[in-house]
Design a protein around this motif. Structure first.
Motif, short mmCIF file in Angstrom:
data_model
loop_
_atom_site.label_atom_id
_atom_site.label_comp_id
_atom_site.label_asym_id
_atom_site.label_seq_id
_atom_site.Cartn_x
_atom_site.Cartn_y
_atom_site.Cartn_z
N ILE A 92 0.84 -1.20 0.00
CA ILE A 92 0.00 0.00 0.00
C ILE A 92 0.87 1.25 0.00
O ILE A 92 0.63 2.20 -0.75
N ASN A 144 -7.97 -0.20 1.69
CA ASN A 144 -6.76 -0.62 2.42
C ASN A 144 -7.11 -1.53 3.59
O ASN A 144 -6.42 -2.51 3.84
N ARG A 202 -7.79 -4.90 2.19
CA ARG A 202 -6.55 -5.57 1.79
C ARG A 202 -5.79 -6.11 2.99
O ARG A 202 -5.26 -7.20 2.96
#
Length: 124
Positions: A9, A116, A119
Motif C-alpha cells: 500500500i 486498504n 486488503r
C-alpha cells in the motif's frame, strides 16, 4: 502477511502521488567541513546509515535518526535537512480534496481507507 500488504500500500501510494525528496545532509556536512565519520561520532548512528542518508539510498529513516542529526548539526527546522516537493498536479489535487473534506476525509480518502482495510484483512 499484514506487514507485506501494508508495504504494498505504501509503495503504491508513493507511486500514485509523484514527489521529489531532497536530503541536504551531504551539502550541510561539506559546508561545515565535517565528515560522515564526524557525524557518526556525534550521533552514534552507523556510518553506513549516514552514507545511505547522504546519498538517499535509504528511503525510510526514523524520527530518532532525523532528530539526532538535527541536534548534532544544531538544526531546528527540518526543512534545512530535508525537503519533500509534490508535483504541481498533486498539489492542485490535494487543494481540491482539502476543500471538500468532511471529518478529515474526502470521498476519495474514504474509498482508499476502506480498500486498504479490506486488503490488510485479507486472509485473516
Amino acid at each position: 502477511m499484514i506487514h507485506q500488504k501494508t508495504n504494498e500500500i505504501i509503495i503504491e501510494t508513493l507511486a500514485k502521488y509523484p514527489h521529489k525528496v531532497n536530503v541536504k545532509l551531504g551539502k550541510i556536512l561539506r559546508a561545515r567541513g565535517m565528515t560522515q565519520g564526524d557525524l557518526h561520532r556525534l550521533t552514534g548512528l552507523r556510518i553506513a546509515t549516514i552514507n545511505e542518508l547522504v546519498h538517499f539510498k535509504k528511503k525510510s529513516f526514523t524520527v530518532a535518526h532525523l532528530i539526532s542529526i538535527m541536534i548534532a548539526l544544531r538544526i531546528w527546522d527540518i526543512r534545512e535537512l530535508i525537503e519533500i516537493e509534490f508535483d504541481e498536479e498533486v498539489v492542485e489535487y490535494f487543494k481540491q480534496e482539502r476543500a471538500v473534506m468532511k471529518r478529515g476525509f474526502t470521498e476519495d480518502l474514504e474509498k482508499t481507507l476502506q480498500a486498504n482495510v479490506n486488503r490488510m484483512n485479507e486472509g485473516k
